[in-house]
Design an enzyme around this catalytic site. Structure first.
Site, PDB file in Angstrom:
ATOM      1  N   HIS A   1      -9.843   0.952   5.258  1.00  0.00           N
ATOM      2  CA  HIS A   1      -8.342   1.280   5.665  1.00  0.00           C
ATOM      3  C   HIS A   1      -8.698   2.166   7.038  1.00  0.00           C
ATOM      4  O   HIS A   1      -9.556   3.057   6.950  1.00  0.00           O
ATOM      5  CB  HIS A   1      -7.532   1.760   4.928  1.00  0.00           C
ATOM      6  CG  HIS A   1      -6.021   1.839   5.249  1.00  0.00           C
ATOM      7  ND1 HIS A   1      -5.488   2.699   6.275  1.00  0.00           N
ATOM      8  CD2 HIS A   1      -4.975   1.016   5.102  1.00  0.00           C
ATOM      9  CE1 HIS A   1      -4.269   2.416   6.558  1.00  0.00           C
ATOM     10  NE2 HIS A   1      -3.678   1.426   5.682  1.00  0.00           N
TER      11      HIS A   1
ATOM     12  N   GLY B   1       2.406   2.583  10.691  1.00  0.00           N
ATOM     13  CA  GLY B   1       3.519   3.490  10.654  1.00  0.00           C
ATOM     14  C   GLY B   1       4.130   3.930  12.060  1.00  0.00           C
ATOM     15  O   GLY B   1       4.885   5.038  12.181  1.00  0.00           O
TER      16      GLY B   1
ATOM     17  N   ASN C   1       0.786  -1.211  -0.019  1.00  0.00           N
ATOM     18  CA  ASN C   1       0.021   0.085  -0.008  1.00  0.00           C
ATOM     19  C   ASN C   1       0.726   1.143  -0.341  1.00  0.00           C
ATOM     20  O   ASN C   1       1.409   1.629   1.081  1.00  0.00           O
ATOM     21  CB  ASN C   1      -0.981  -0.171   0.972  1.00  0.00           C
ATOM     22  CG  ASN C   1      -1.721   1.208   1.212  1.00  0.00           C
ATOM     23  OD1 ASN C   1      -1.666   2.192   0.429  1.00  0.00           O
ATOM     24  ND2 ASN C   1      -2.407   1.406   2.548  1.00  0.00           N
TER      25      ASN C   1
ATOM     26  N   GLU D   1      -5.055  -4.982  10.693  1.00  0.00           N
ATOM     27  CA  GLU D   1      -4.316  -3.827  11.022  1.00  0.00           C
ATOM     28  C   GLU D   1      -4.469  -3.187  12.137  1.00  0.00           C
ATOM     29  O   GLU D   1      -5.298  -2.189  12.126  1.00  0.00           O
ATOM     30  CB  GLU D   1      -4.398  -2.810   9.579  1.00  0.00           C
ATOM     31  CG  GLU D   1      -4.133  -3.596   8.434  1.00  0.00           C
ATOM     32  CD  GLU D   1      -3.267  -2.316   7.471  1.00  0.00           C
ATOM     33  OE1 GLU D   1      -2.298  -2.584   6.814  1.00  0.00           O
ATOM     34  OE2 GLU D   1      -4.036  -1.351   7.012  1.00  0.00           O
TER      35      GLU D   1
ATOM     36  N   GLU E   1      -6.976   4.583   7.939  1.00  0.00           N
ATOM     37  CA  GLU E   1      -6.778   6.146   7.510  1.00  0.00           C
ATOM     38  C   GLU E   1      -8.016   6.484   7.048  1.00  0.00           C
ATOM     39  O   GLU E   1      -8.351   7.883   7.219  1.00  0.00           O
ATOM     40  CB  GLU E   1      -5.553   6.221   6.768  1.00  0.00           C
ATOM     41  CG  GLU E   1      -4.298   6.006   7.478  1.00  0.00           C
ATOM     42  CD  GLU E   1      -3.082   5.465   6.924  1.00  0.00           C
ATOM     43  OE1 GLU E   1      -3.130   5.477   5.647  1.00  0.00           O
ATOM     44  OE2 GLU E   1      -2.044   4.904   7.554  1.00  0.00           O
TER      45      GLU E   1
ATOM     46  N   SER F   1       3.581  -1.932  10.544  1.00  0.00           N
ATOM     47  CA  SER F   1       4.918  -2.036  10.440  1.00  0.00           C
ATOM     48  C   SER F   1       5.698  -3.146   9.975  1.00  0.00           C
ATOM     49  O   SER F   1       6.506  -3.685  10.720  1.00  0.00           O
ATOM     50  CB  SER F   1       5.365  -1.615  12.043  1.00  0.00           C
ATOM     51  OG  SER F   1       4.906  -0.263  12.163  1.00  0.00           O
TER      52      SER F   1
ATOM     53  N   LYS G   1       0.025   4.310  -0.142  1.00  0.00           N
ATOM     54  CA  LYS G   1      -0.720   5.285   0.309  1.00  0.00           C
ATOM     55  C   LYS G   1      -0.546   6.703  -0.663  1.00  0.00           C
ATOM     56  O   LYS G   1      -0.234   6.496  -1.702  1.00  0.00           O
ATOM     57  CB  LYS G   1      -0.089   5.808   1.738  1.00  0.00           C
ATOM     58  CG  LYS G   1      -0.071   4.483   2.685  1.00  0.00           C
ATOM     59  CD  LYS G   1      -0.109   4.673   3.988  1.00  0.00           C
ATOM     60  CE  LYS G   1      -0.400   3.181   4.749  1.00  0.00           C
ATOM     61  NZ  LYS G   1      -0.283   3.314   6.242  1.00  0.00           N
TER      62      LYS G   1
END
Ligand SMILES: O=C(CO)COP(=O)(O)O
Length: 260
Positions: free
Chosen positions: A94, A172, A9, A166, A96, A211, A11
Site C-alpha cells: 500500500h 484520501g 481498508n 491506487e 502508505e 476516494s 487503516k
C-alpha cells in the site's frame, strides 16, 4: 467471469466496539454474488472473524512481515499468524506503507511471496504519485512495481493474487481517478500480465482504490477491467460501504475477451 471484490481498508481507525458494530452491520446486510472483505486494524481481526463466522464476510490484514516462519523479529506479524486467525487476504505495498515505512518494490515482492506461502491471497497495491503522472511516468512506475513482484514470484503466482490500482494522488484526497483514467491503467496492467500468460491475466482481478464513494463507484465498476474496489474512508460507514457492495453486485464483471 471474474467475481467482483469490494474490500474495505479501515487503516488505523476505529475501536473494538466500533469495529464490531461496523463488521456486524456489513455481514448482516451485504449482497450475494460478490466477494466482500474488510481489512480492520490487526488487533481486531481474530475477534471479528469469530463474530462473523458463517456470514460470508471475508477478512484481510493491511500488512505482514516479509519474513516466513518464526523468529526474533519484534513487532512483526507473519503471514502464517494472519492465516491462523482467519485472514483470507493481505494488502502488500500500500502506498502508505511505501511512503511511511520505506517499503521498496523488492520488499513488497518478498511480502507477496510470504503471503502466498502461508495460503493468503495478496492484493498487490500499485500506483503513481501526482508528480509521476504529470511527468508522464505512470506506466513506467507501475511497470516497475509489477516487474519486481513478477521477477521474484512468477506469473503463476497471480492465479492467487489481485492487483489494486491506487493512484497516490487519489487516496484520501477526494479526487477520484476518472473512469477512463482508471480503465486505462487497469488495461495497461492486464496487458502487462497478458504478455506473461494470457489466461492468468484474464482471470486476475484488478481493483481500483482512491476516494471511491457510493456516488462515483458505478461508473468505475462499468469499466471493462475494473473488477472491484479498495475503499478507504467510505469503508468506515456501513451504509456507504454497503451501497458500494450493491453497485458491485449490479455490474458483474464481463469476461475480458468480450471487449476485444
Ligand atoms: O487507500 C485507500 C484504500 O486502500 C483509499 O482510501 P480512500 O478511499 O480514503 O481514498
Amino acid at each position: 467471469m471474474r467475481r467482483k471484490l469490494v474490500a474495505g481498508n479501515w487503516k488505523m481507525y476505529g475501536s473494538r466496539s466500533m469495529a464490531s458494530d461496523l463488521a456486524g452491520a456489513i455481514g448482516a446486510n451485504m449482497p450475494a454474488e460478490i466477494d466482500v472483505a474488510v481489512f480492520p486494524p490487526l488487533p481486531y481481526i481474530a475477534t471479528l472473524r469469530a463474530q462473523l463466522v458463517g456470514s460470508g464476510l471475508q477478512f484481510g490484514a493491511q500488512d505482514l512481515s516479509e519474513r516466513e516462519g518464526q523468529g526474533a523479529f519484534t513487532g512483526d506479524v507473519s503471514a502464517a499468524m494472519l492465516a491462523d486467525v482467519g485472514a483470507n487476504y493481505v494488502l502488500v505495498g500500500h502506498s502508505e506503507r511505501r511512503k511511511y515505512h520505506g517499503e521498496s518494490n523488492e520488499c513488497v515482492a518478498r511480502k507477496f511471496a510470504a503471503a502466498r506461502a502461508a495460503g493468503l491471497t495478496p492484493i498487490l497495491c500499485v500506483g503513481e504519485t501526482r508528480q509521476q503522472r504529470d511527468n508522464g511516468e505512470t506506466e513506467a512506475v507501475i511497470g516497475q512495481q509489477l516487474d519486481a513482484v513478477l521477477k521474484l514470484n512468477g506469473i503463476a503466482s497471480f492465479d492467487t493474487a489481485l492487483v489494486g490500482y491506487e493512484p497516490v494522488w487519489a487516496i484520501g484526497s477526494g479526487e477520484t481517478a476518472t473512469p477512463q483514467q482508471a480503465q486505462h491503467v487497469h488495461a495497461f496492467i492486464r496487458s502487462k500480465l497478458e504478455k506473461e500468460d494470457i489466461s492468468i491475466a484474464r482471470r486476475t482481478r484488478l481493483i481500483y482504490g482512491g476516494s471511491v464513494t457510493a456516488t462515483n463507484v458505478a461508473k468505475l465498476f462499468a469499466q471493462a477491467d475494473v473488477d472491484g474496489a479498495l475503499v478507504g474512508g467510505a469503508a468506515l460507514t456501513a451504509t456507504d460501504f454497503l451501497q458500494i457492495c450493491v453497485a458491485a453486485q449490479q455490474t458483474p464483471c464481463a469476461p475480458r475477451h468480450q471487449f476485444r
